[in-house]
Motif scaffolding. Structure first.
Motif, PDB file in Angstrom:
ATOM      1  N   GLU A 169       0.840  -1.202   0.000  1.00  0.00           N
ATOM      2  CA  GLU A 169       0.000   0.000   0.000  1.00  0.00           C
ATOM      3  C   GLU A 169       0.877   1.254   0.000  1.00  0.00           C
ATOM      4  N   ILE A 170       1.918   1.258   0.847  1.00  0.00           N
ATOM      5  CA  ILE A 170       2.804   2.419   0.926  1.00  0.00           C
ATOM      6  C   ILE A 170       3.568   2.614  -0.378  1.00  0.00           C
ATOM      7  N   LEU A 171       3.955   1.499  -1.019  1.00  0.00           N
ATOM      8  CA  LEU A 171       4.718   1.585  -2.265  1.00  0.00           C
ATOM      9  C   LEU A 171       3.901   2.185  -3.412  1.00  0.00           C
TER      10      LEU A 171
ATOM     11  N   GLN B 236       6.835   8.602  -5.289  1.00  0.00           N
ATOM     12  CA  GLN B 236       8.136   8.462  -4.641  1.00  0.00           C
ATOM     13  C   GLN B 236       8.466   9.603  -3.679  1.00  0.00           C
ATOM     14  N   ASP B 237       8.108  10.825  -4.022  1.00  0.00           N
ATOM     15  CA  ASP B 237       8.464  11.975  -3.191  1.00  0.00           C
ATOM     16  C   ASP B 237       7.332  12.423  -2.274  1.00  0.00           C
TER      17      ASP B 237
ATOM     18  N   THR C  72      -0.480  12.745   0.171  1.00  0.00           N
ATOM     19  CA  THR C  72      -0.037  13.126  -1.175  1.00  0.00           C
ATOM     20  C   THR C  72       0.856  14.363  -1.194  1.00  0.00           C
ATOM     21  N   GLU C  73       1.044  14.990  -0.031  1.00  0.00           N
ATOM     22  CA  GLU C  73       1.913  16.178   0.034  1.00  0.00           C
ATOM     23  C   GLU C  73       3.361  15.790  -0.275  1.00  0.00           C
ATOM     24  N   ASP C  74       4.122  16.740  -0.795  1.00  0.00           N
ATOM     25  CA  ASP C  74       5.536  16.506  -1.042  1.00  0.00           C
ATOM     26  C   ASP C  74       6.276  16.347   0.290  1.00  0.00           C
ATOM     27  N   GLN C  75       7.290  15.495   0.302  1.00  0.00           N
ATOM     28  CA  GLN C  75       8.050  15.240   1.523  1.00  0.00           C
ATOM     29  C   GLN C  75       8.652  16.518   2.102  1.00  0.00           C
TER      30      GLN C  75
END
Length: 290
Positions: free
Chosen positions: A124-126, A130-131, A211-214
């Protein structure tokens, strides 16, 4: 550096003399990061021997700190039982990081030794970009209900805390897992047993979307001086947390990318110091041509 060389020499001498009890005692006093650094300087077969001398929890913590090459060497040498022990000691976000950096054959072996629920969570996390924050979060946290008395969270922490990445902050959710508040372990301990979580929880909390950027998460850690940050989905349901060590990892990666760009080198997943001259030259070609 001299200290590291001295330690390396001492450990190699103890291995040659087969003084395994002394090695085990020495390793048990070291921090996981220092053990991982030591393993980089120990030849393959000896590093496998050293890993087997580590206590189970320290072995898993040290494994996380190692570079991908060392992890791959160890995984390839593990028996099924050893691999299962390491996998079961890892936090979900650490396992996801390992799965992302390992070759497919190694990944299959890791997932085969994870339980069904863990495999589902990893997959699920994958799925997150990616960012995104979702790709670095862990799903191991303590959740509470507002109707609980203070005595109940203490029992829950004792039951679930061993498998949670942090117990410093617990999260209060409603029946459909919407995040409605937070409560610190300090508040729980200092409150009366008959108090309700609803009465003592903090309604002023900061959260971030999956969904926010890291980098947005890193900014929140810095802005609000946080050590942990709850992660919610588009319906504000609590799905995970990001800890400050995850934020530091993101910051280090971003800094490395910035340095590579300033040095006119195409960003790469491979550490700069592990690249060959040819690889560095190739990564500079696009910038030089431009």
């Amino acid at each position: 550096m001299a200290k590291n060389d001295s330690l390396k020499t001492e450990v190699i001498n103890l291995i040659e003399e087969k003084k395994y009890k002394q090695i085990k005692d020495l390793l048990s006093t070291m921090q996981p990061f220092d053990i991982a650094e030591l393993f980089e300087d120990i030849p393959g077969n000896n590093s496998i021997l050293l890993f087997r001398l580590l206590p189970k929890d320290l072995a898993a913590e040290s494994f996380v700190e190692m570079d991908s090459d060392q992890k791959e060497i160890l995984i390839s040498s593990f028996t099924d039982l050893e691999l299962s022990n390491v996998v079961n000691e890892l936090y979900i976000d650490d396992m996801v990081d390992i799965v992302e950096e390992m070759p497919a054959n190694v990944v299959n072996r890791i997932l085969n030794h994870a339980d069904t629920n863990t495999r589902m969570i990893i997959n699920e996390i994958l799925k997150y970009p990616q960012d995104s924050v979702g790709s670095i979060m862990t799903t191991e946290f303590i959740s509470l209900r507002p109707s609980m008395t203070i005595a109940q969270p203490i029992s829950r922490i004792r039951e679930k805390g061993i498998d949670s990445e942090t117990i410093d902050t617990c999260y209060v959710v409603d029946n459909v897992k919407h995040l409605i508040g937070t409560v610190s372990i300090r508040t729980i301990i200092l409150s009366k047993d008959d108090s309700l979580v609803d009465d003592v929880m903090d309604l002023n909390f900061v959260s971030v979307a999956t969904t926010e950027d890291q980098e947005a998460a890193v900014d929140l850690f810095a802005k609000y001086d946080l050590i942990v940050l709850p992660v919610v989905d588009k319906d504000t349901r609590l799905v995970g947390i990001v800890t400050v060590d995850d934020a530091i990892d993101v910051l280090q990666r971003e800094t490395t990318e910035d340095i590579e760009i300033m040095a006119a080198i195409t960003p790469s997943d491979k550490p700069y110091l592990k690249k060959t001259v040819i690889e560095i030259w190739k990564s500079r070609i696009p910038w030089l041509m431009l």
